[in-house]
Design a protein around this motif. Structure first.
Motif, PDB file in Angstrom:
ATOM      1  N   ASN A 130       0.853  -1.196   0.000  1.00 19.42           N
ATOM      2  CA  ASN A 130       0.000   0.000   0.000  1.00 19.42           C
ATOM      3  C   ASN A 130       0.887   1.245   0.000  1.00 19.42           C
ATOM      4  OD1 ASN A 130      -1.713   2.121   0.535  1.00 19.42           O
ATOM      5  ND2 ASN A 130      -2.763   1.110   2.260  1.00 19.42           N
ATOM      6  N   SER A 132       0.282   4.334  -0.177  1.00 21.42           N
ATOM      7  CA  SER A 132      -0.106   5.536   0.571  1.00 21.42           C
ATOM      8  C   SER A 132      -0.052   5.321   2.085  1.00 21.42           C
ATOM      9  CB  SER A 132      -1.496   6.002   0.133  1.00 21.42           C
ATOM     10  OG  SER A 132      -2.392   4.921   0.175  1.00 21.42           O
ATOM     11  N   ASP A 133       0.355   4.138   2.497  1.00 16.73           N
ATOM     12  CA  ASP A 133       0.462   3.879   3.935  1.00 16.73           C
ATOM     13  C   ASP A 133       1.870   4.243   4.423  1.00 16.73           C
ATOM     14  OD1 ASP A 133       0.448   2.988   6.493  1.00 16.73           O
ATOM     15  OD2 ASP A 133       0.049   0.881   6.007  1.00 16.73           O
TER      16      ASP A 133
HETATM   17  C1  LIG Z   1      -3.646   2.265   2.380  1.00 12.30           C
HETATM   18  O1  LIG Z   1      -3.201   3.104   3.418  1.00 12.30           O
HETATM   19  C2  LIG Z   1      -4.020   4.234   3.643  1.00 12.30           C
HETATM   20  C3  LIG Z   1      -3.332   5.129   4.674  1.00 12.30           C
HETATM   21  O2  LIG Z   1      -3.015   4.391   5.832  1.00 12.30           O
HETATM   22  C4  LIG Z   1      -5.390   3.764   4.091  1.00 12.30           C
HETATM   23  O3  LIG Z   1      -6.225   4.894   4.288  1.00 12.30           O
HETATM   24  C5  LIG Z   1      -5.980   2.857   3.011  1.00 12.30           C
HETATM   25  O4  LIG Z   1      -7.203   2.330   3.452  1.00 12.30           O
HETATM   26  C6  LIG Z   1      -5.033   1.743   2.694  1.00 12.30           C
HETATM   27  N1  LIG Z   1      -5.518   0.987   1.555  1.00 12.30           N
HETATM   28  C7  LIG Z   1      -5.711  -0.324   1.592  1.00 12.30           C
HETATM   29  C8  LIG Z   1      -6.211  -0.944   0.343  1.00 12.30           C
HETATM   30  O5  LIG Z   1      -5.453  -1.009   2.581  1.00 12.30           O
END
Ligand SMILES: *[C@@H]1O[C@H](CO)[C@@H](O)[C@H](O)[C@H]1NC(C)=O
Ligand SMILES: *[C@@H]1O[C@H](CO)[C@@H](O)[C@H](O)[C@H]1NC(C)=O
Ligand SMILES: *[C@@H]1O[C@H](CO)[C@@H](O)[C@H](O)[C@H]1NC(C)=O
Length: 227
Positions: A130, A132-133
């Motif tokens: 992920n 954006s994490d």
């Molecule tokens: C990816 O990380 C972001 C930020 O922590 C979060 O909001 C999002 O739900 C995550 N996406 C998935 C597919 O887990």
């Protein structure tokens, strides 16, 4: 700069191995491994060889040539960042899901063996990367393994050993098993720090240049490494 040059052969994996070593501190070696298999295609299976009596090693595969002083490489990738293991991310792919697709598309390995490995990893907790994490355990789940800089600490040795287990148990496609191995190491050793520096592919390019692979020329085994 190359003081010692010892070609040897690994019968099990049908590889020819060149070890270049050079003293840079009393009783310590800096080592370069270049593994070429006898069919002429390069192999990144450096993790087969755990050479613990070396303090540091720089792995470059046979299609690459170092263009920087090895001391600067250790300083830049390890000492400055206080890391014990440095590997670059893949220039394009960051998720094991993409890597699986690419391996199949290019027929890099028996598809059902890839599926078996991939299904096992998912059942043992591997999830998609992920981007954006910001708390993701690694900056990418897919490494580019042609250039690896290591301090041979207990944790970096353990990581290499676990990675080897995956390559031995499943497919030799080490890019598929890297992230799983890292997550497993973290899970098994929650209290022990392991400082892995996953740097950007462009930083690797600045240090080591990729040359097109050519069939190993046995009459001049040293030609692929020039410091
Ligand atoms: C990816 O990380 C972001 C930020 O922590 C979060 O909001 C999002 O739900 C995550 N996406 C998935 C597919 O887990
Ligand atoms: C591909 O892998 C499967 C599962 O590991 C194995 O049963 C099969 O024999 C392999 N096929 C070839 C052509 O090697
Ligand atoms: C291998 O290296 C030798 C010595 O440098 C050279 O004369 C020869 O042409 C090379 N052979 C090939 C196939 O590149």
């Amino acid at each position: 700069m190359i003081l010692d040059h010892r070609p040897c052969q690994d019968k099990k994996n049908n590889m020819k191995i060149f070890i270049y070593s050079l003293y840079f501190l009393p009783h310590e070696f800096l080592v370069f491994f270049i593994f070429c298999d006898l069919e002429g295609s390069y192999q990144r299976s450096f993790i087969y060889f755990e050479i613990v009596y070396f303090r540091y090693s720089i792995w470059i595969d046979s299609k690459m040539r170092l263009q920087t002083d090895p001391m600067l490489i250790l300083e830049y990738f390890l000492w400055r960042k206080k890391s014990e293991y440095a590997i670059s991310n893949h220039y394009d792919r960051h998720c094991v899901w993409e890597e699986v697709d690419q391996n199949k598309r290019l027929n890099k390995y028996n598809h059902s063996a890839i599926d078996e490995q991939f299904q096992y990893y998912q059942s043992d907790g591997l999830v998609k990367f992920n981007e954006s994490d910001s708390s993701a355990p690694l900056p990418s789940y897919v490494p580019e393994g042609s250039f690896i800089v290591r301090a041979h600490t207990p944790m970096s040795n353990l990581f290499s050993c676990l990675w080897f287990n995956e390559v031995d148990r499943f497919t030799s496609r080490d890019q598929l098993s890297f992230a799983y191995t890292f997550l497993k190491l973290r899970r098994m050793n929650p209290g022990k720090p392991f400082s892995l520096n996953m740097f950007k592919d462009c930083e690797r390019r600045a240090m080591a240049k990729i040359f097109h692979h050519r069939v190993e020329n046995t009459s001049s085994p040293g030609t692929s490494t020039i410091l």
